[in-house]
Each structure stands twice: as C-alpha cells, then as structure tokens.
Design a protein around this motif. Structure first.
Motif, PDB file in Angstrom:
ATOM      1  N   GLY A 267       0.826  -1.208   0.000  1.00 56.32           N
ATOM      2  CA  GLY A 267       0.000   0.000   0.000  1.00 56.32           C
ATOM      3  C   GLY A 267       0.859   1.257   0.000  1.00 56.32           C
TER       4      GLY A 267
ATOM      5  N   VAL B  30      -4.642   4.031   5.783  1.00 54.88           N
ATOM      6  CA  VAL B  30      -4.060   3.079   4.837  1.00 54.88           C
ATOM      7  C   VAL B  30      -4.062   1.669   5.438  1.00 54.88           C
ATOM      8  CG1 VAL B  30      -1.935   2.439   3.609  1.00 54.88           C
ATOM      9  CG2 VAL B  30      -2.685   4.825   3.657  1.00 54.88           C
TER      10      VAL B  30
ATOM     11  N   HIS C 113      -7.432   0.252   5.165  1.00 50.40           N
ATOM     12  CA  HIS C 113      -7.687  -0.171   3.791  1.00 50.40           C
ATOM     13  C   HIS C 113      -6.997  -1.498   3.495  1.00 50.40           C
ATOM     14  CE1 HIS C 113      -8.642   4.218   2.368  1.00 50.40           C
ATOM     15  NE2 HIS C 113      -9.510   3.736   3.226  1.00 50.40           N
TER      16      HIS C 113
ATOM     17  N   LYS D 236       3.982  11.516  -3.939  1.00 53.32           N
ATOM     18  CA  LYS D 236       3.026  11.136  -4.989  1.00 53.32           C
ATOM     19  C   LYS D 236       3.420   9.775  -5.554  1.00 53.32           C
ATOM     20  CE  LYS D 236       5.227  14.163  -8.517  1.00 53.32           C
ATOM     21  NZ  LYS D 236       6.194  13.308  -9.119  1.00 53.32           N
ATOM     22  N   PRO D 237       2.500   9.090  -6.205  1.00 50.14           N
ATOM     23  CA  PRO D 237       2.845   7.772  -6.746  1.00 50.14           C
ATOM     24  C   PRO D 237       3.924   7.892  -7.822  1.00 50.14           C
ATOM     25  CG  PRO D 237       0.459   8.157  -6.863  1.00 50.14           C
ATOM     26  CD  PRO D 237       1.091   9.459  -6.492  1.00 50.14           C
TER      27      PRO D 237
ATOM     28  N   LEU E 202       4.267   2.740  -9.527  1.00 48.76           N
ATOM     29  CA  LEU E 202       3.427   3.109  -8.401  1.00 48.76           C
ATOM     30  C   LEU E 202       4.246   3.419  -7.151  1.00 48.76           C
ATOM     31  CD1 LEU E 202       0.356   3.450  -7.526  1.00 48.76           C
ATOM     32  CD2 LEU E 202       0.666   1.239  -6.428  1.00 48.76           C
TER      33      LEU E 202
ATOM     34  N   ASP F 117      -3.018  -2.291  -3.250  1.00 48.26           N
ATOM     35  CA  ASP F 117      -4.332  -1.754  -2.900  1.00 48.26           C
ATOM     36  C   ASP F 117      -4.806  -0.729  -3.930  1.00 48.26           C
ATOM     37  OD1 ASP F 117      -6.530  -1.791  -1.113  1.00 48.26           O
ATOM     38  OD2 ASP F 117      -5.948   0.188  -0.390  1.00 48.26           O
ATOM     39  N   GLU F 118      -3.853  -0.107  -4.607  1.00 42.26           N
ATOM     40  CA  GLU F 118      -4.211   0.892  -5.633  1.00 42.26           C
ATOM     41  C   GLU F 118      -4.472   0.174  -6.955  1.00 42.26           C
ATOM     42  OE1 GLU F 118      -4.033   4.124  -4.574  1.00 42.26           O
ATOM     43  OE2 GLU F 118      -3.338   3.389  -2.648  1.00 42.26           O
ATOM     44  N   ASP F 119      -5.241   0.842  -7.811  1.00 42.91           N
ATOM     45  CA  ASP F 119      -5.399   0.325  -9.169  1.00 42.91           C
ATOM     46  C   ASP F 119      -4.083   0.463  -9.909  1.00 42.91           C
ATOM     47  OD1 ASP F 119      -8.027  -0.316  -8.917  1.00 42.91           O
ATOM     48  OD2 ASP F 119      -8.744   1.628  -9.625  1.00 42.91           O
TER      49      ASP F 119
ATOM     50  N   ASP G  92      -4.048  -6.252  -8.550  1.00 44.06           N
ATOM     51  CA  ASP G  92      -4.557  -5.107  -7.796  1.00 44.06           C
ATOM     52  C   ASP G  92      -5.913  -5.464  -7.192  1.00 44.06           C
ATOM     53  OD1 ASP G  92      -6.239  -4.955  -9.972  1.00 44.06           O
ATOM     54  OD2 ASP G  92      -5.402  -3.085 -10.758  1.00 44.06           O
ATOM     55  N   ARG G  93      -6.443  -4.534  -6.424  1.00 46.24           N
ATOM     56  CA  ARG G  93      -7.702  -4.728  -5.718  1.00 46.24           C
ATOM     57  C   ARG G  93      -8.828  -5.185  -6.657  1.00 46.24           C
ATOM     58  NH1 ARG G  93     -11.108  -2.013  -1.453  1.00 46.24           N
ATOM     59  NH2 ARG G  93      -9.334  -1.889  -0.118  1.00 46.24           N
TER      60      ARG G  93
ATOM     61  N   LYS H 116     -13.050   2.113  -4.040  1.00 48.81           N
ATOM     62  CA  LYS H 116     -12.184   1.854  -5.192  1.00 48.81           C
ATOM     63  C   LYS H 116     -12.715   0.747  -6.085  1.00 48.81           C
ATOM     64  CE  LYS H 116      -7.763   2.943  -3.051  1.00 48.81           C
ATOM     65  NZ  LYS H 116      -6.542   2.258  -2.663  1.00 48.81           N
TER      66      LYS H 116
END
Ligand SMILES: Nc1nc2c(ncn2[C@@H]2O[C@H](COP(=O)(O)OP(=O)(O)OP(=O)(O)O)[C@@H](O)[C@H]2O)c(=O)[nH]1
Ligand SMILES: [Mg+2]
Length: 436
Positions: free
Chosen positions: A19, A30, A33, A58-59, A64, A88-90, A111-112, A265
């Motif tokens: 994450g 986080v 999540h 930032k990503p 990522l 956890d992020e797309d 991913d999720r 998400k």
C-alpha cells in the motif's frame, strides 16, 4: 470461469500486500484499507503472509511505488515464497508490466480490482450475474491482454516473433470483443425480462436495501421478510438481487430487494455491468442505505455508498440511512444517532429497533409527495365507491365511520371525482396506528 486462486495439494496461495501512504491519506487509514484488502484476499482463497507500506509525496508513474521499496518487496516475495503481490491501488497496464520485471518470475502482480473480480466469479449464482461478471472480467482483461502479448513477444526475441505476437493479439482481441458483444446481447434480454417481472409487481411500493459489503443487508432482508437468504461474514456474499414482499403493518405491503454490496475503489468498468442490478435502487420508492455502525470506517462506507447512489441518480430524499449492528456498540451508545435526520439505528441480529425501522419505512412511503391520502365517510357510499376504484392504491383501511386510502394519483383525477375535499395530511387518522 476459473478462480484465480487454486488449491494445489491443500496449500493455500500466499499473498503479500502493498500500500501507499500519500499526503492526506494517513497511515491508520491506509492500514484500515489494507485490513479490508486482507479480508478480500482471504475471501478469494489466499493467505496473506505480510504487508508493506511506503510513504511518498506522490505515486511513482512507472511502478506506483519507488524502486528501492519495490526491490524490498521483491525480496520479501522471494524469502516468503509468495505467489501474488497485491496492490491496494489500481495498477495501469504498464505499471503491472514494470513491476513484473522487478519481482520473481513466478509472482503474479495483482490489484484490488482483480481480487474483487475473482470473488465475484466465485460467488455468482444466477445466469444474469454470471453474465455480468464475465463481461466485467473481459473488460478488465482486454487492456492487460495487450500488455501481456507485447511482453511475451519481446521475451521471445523481438524481431521476427513480434509479428506473430501481434497477430495472435489481434485474434484474441477480436474473440474477446465478439464474446463481449454476445454477453451484452444476453444481458439486454435478461434485463428486459427483469423489467417485465418488476412491472408485474403492480402497485406495491418498492424498497431496495443497499450499502457497503458486509454491512448486514441480507441479515436485514431476512429479519424484515423472514426469508432464508445467505448471510455470511464474507465480502460480497450476495451478488444476485432478490425480492420479497414485506408486511409493514396490516394495511401496507411493500416489495423489498437485497442487492450487491459497495466497496471503495470499485473500478467503473466493473460497476457498469452491475448497474442493472443496482437499477433496483434507481426505481425503488425508498432506498435503505445500510451501514455497519460498529465499523471504524463507517463514515467512509457511507460516503462511498452515497457516491454510488449519486451516480445512479438516487436522490437523498428517497434514502433512509440504517445504522446496523448497534448491538456491537458499547453501553455508551445512547441511540442519539437514531434521531439524526433520516436515519434509524437497528440490529438485524437481535431485532432491536426493527419495529421503529418498519414504521419509519411506512411513514416515508405513505408521505411521499406523489401519494395522496383520502378519508371518506362510509355514508357517502357513491364517493366511497369512486375512491376505492381509483388505480395505484398502496394502502387501505376502515373503521366504523370512514375508509382511509393511500394512492399514487394525479390530483386532477381527485378533483374530477369530487374527492379533493376528502384529502387529509397524514395516514393513520382512521382507527389506531397500524400494528407494526
Ligand atoms: N452483531 C451483529 N452482526 C450482524 C448484524 N447484522 C449483520 N451481522 C453480521 O454481519 C455479517 C454480514 O452480514 P450480511 O447480512 O451477509 O451482510 P451483507 O451486507 O448482505 O454482505 P454482502 O452480501 O457480503 O455484501 C454476518 O456475519 C452477519 O451475521 C447485526 O445487527 N449485529
Ligand atoms: Mg448480502
């Protein structure tokens, strides 16, 4: 459809979670999540062996997370015999490709959304839901298929094999596109059938139960209708909507629908096929937005649900928030929330305040702006005859002196029938309050 996670020799797949902590997204959030992601992965059938979070401004566009952190993730995967690394992020198609290059070759990068799709595939029961899930899976796969084929053809040596890879890719894409068109056609037929079924319910008012996954929607459905439906401490236990009549006192019956849960998400291409399922909410006279009041993230769950409902065009006036699982809240819970505007606090499991919920539903249904309430003295036999033969009646009851009717009717018909003077403000003037 084959589930993503398969059991070989009784061994559960091993998953590692990753994450990102970003400005405005503090660590405890986080971690919550990731707890949720862990439940999702567990529901999908894999064991979570560890997690890692990185704090960044930032990503990183390409991967990522940062390179150094990615290298540490790769080491963890190696050391712990991890089968899949779940973010956890797309992830975009190219992020997956770039991350895949950094981790051991046997590790799947997911991913999720991939996990949610996998659970959906395992839980779909009806023909309609299976069709929707397959459609969602294919639209998820399509862009990623491109990437994988490019990846493979490059591995095979670039020049010479590239053409082969591209040709195969075009064929596969064409096949997938054709399959998707077929599925859309099938859904159109199924949806029409569903609309016909819904129309046959006639004038009964409809109430849809929506809310975050695991909020207790099916439990509430069961409590209100006494129907035996699947209740499980699992995410997305319910995928197929079901409808059943519920008595709201002796004089009013509504049709209640249980629906698929929301989750944060949830990617849009995934939601699209489910829209028709949630269509139950868009056409319902009242939407019960259920939230697990005992969950630390209940406010976020409400917000996610609210966003989906806004997207579906369900106005707030048509929504009643139901704070569920109050039996799990400590003794300090006073029920003050219950007096918040348009919100009721209940326990679907113990039955606490279910009668209050029913009477709130009654009141809202019978006081909708398009519902007229008439009270006509029985001695006006001709007017009574006219009143009871008006269409779209929701509820009716008598006492020795008068009859009371609730109906969806254009006021001009009431004027024409000479009944306009018999309108009253509230339901319940006749006899006693209906037993709830
Ligand atoms: N203590 C307590 N547990 C509840 C209550 N309502 C539901 N549960 C539990 O919460 C879990 C989820 O309940 P469901 O009714 O399956 O939830 P759902 O919203 O239909 O979930 P999905 O269909 O998976 O989205 C189950 O373990 C229920 O027993 C409640 O009022 N109190
Ligand atoms: Mg359910």
């Amino acid at each position: 459809m084959t589930p993503m996670y398969e059991f070989e020799h009784g061994r559960r797949e091993r998953a590692f979670l990753a994450g990102l902590i970003l400005p405005g997204l503090p660590r405890p959030v986080v971690e919550e999540h990731l707890d949720e992601l862990e439940r999702l992965v567990d529901t999908a059938g894999a064991e979570v062996v560890g997690r890692g979070v990185q704090e960044r401004q930032k990503p990183e566009p390409a991967t990522l997370v940062g390179r150094g952190f990615l290298r540490r993730l790769a080491e963890q995967c190696e050391d712990q015999g991890v089968d899949s690394l779940v973010f956890d992020e797309d992830l975009t198609a190219s992020q997956v490709r770039n991350i895949e290059r950094e981790v051991p070759g046997s590790v799947k990068v997911l991913d999720r959304a991939a996990i949610i799709l996998d659970i959906f595939a395992q839980n779909a029961r009806s023909r309609e839901t299976q069709t929707q899930v397959e459609l969602a899976q294919l639209s998820y796969l399509l862009p990623r298929l491109t990437r994988r084929w490019r990846h493979l053809s490059r591995q095979a040596g670039g020049i010479g094999t590239r053409g082969v890879g591209e040709t195969q890719l075009e064929i596969d894409r064409r096949l997938i596109n054709r399959r998707m068109a077929q599925l859309r056609g099938k859904l159109a037929v199924i949806e029409r059938d569903r609309r016909v079924r819904r129309d046959r319910r006639g004038d009964l008012p409809t109430v849809a139960i929506v809310g975050y996954t695991n909020a207790g929607k099916s439990s509430l459905f069961r409590r209100l209708t006494r129907a035996e439906v699947l209740v499980e401490d699992k995410l997305f236990a319910t995928l197929d909507p079901r409808a059943r009549r519920v008595a709201l006192g002796e004089d009013l019956t509504a049709v209640l629908t249980d629906t698929v849960g929301f989750i944060r998400k949830l990617p849009h291409d995934l939601v699209a096929p489910f829209r028709s399922t949630l269509e139950e909410a868009t056409v319902a006279d009242l939407v019960l937005h259920v939230v697990d009041a005992s969950h630390p993230c209940s406010e976020e769950h409400l917000r996610v649900g609210r966003e989906v409902l806004d997207g579906l065009g369900v106005e707030r006036e048509r929504t009643l928030v139901v704070r569920n699982k109050i039996d799990l809240l400590g003794a300090g819970y006073t029920g003050a929330d219950a007096r918040r505007l348009r919100s009721v606090a209940v326990s679907a499991v113990t039955g606490e305040a279910i009668a209050d919920l029913k009477s709130a539903i009654r009141t809202i249904l019978l006081s909708a702006p398009d519902v007229a309430i008439l009270r006509v003295p029985l001695e006006e036999a001709e007017l009574v005859r006219r009143a009871v033969s008006l269409p779209h009646q929701l509820a009716r009851r008598f006492d020795d002196e008068s009859v009371e009717l609730a109906m969806r009717v254009d006021p001009k018909y009431l004027i024409e029938a000479g009944l306009d003077n018999y309108r009253v403000d509230h339901w319940g003037a006749v006899g006693e309050e209906g037993g709830t």
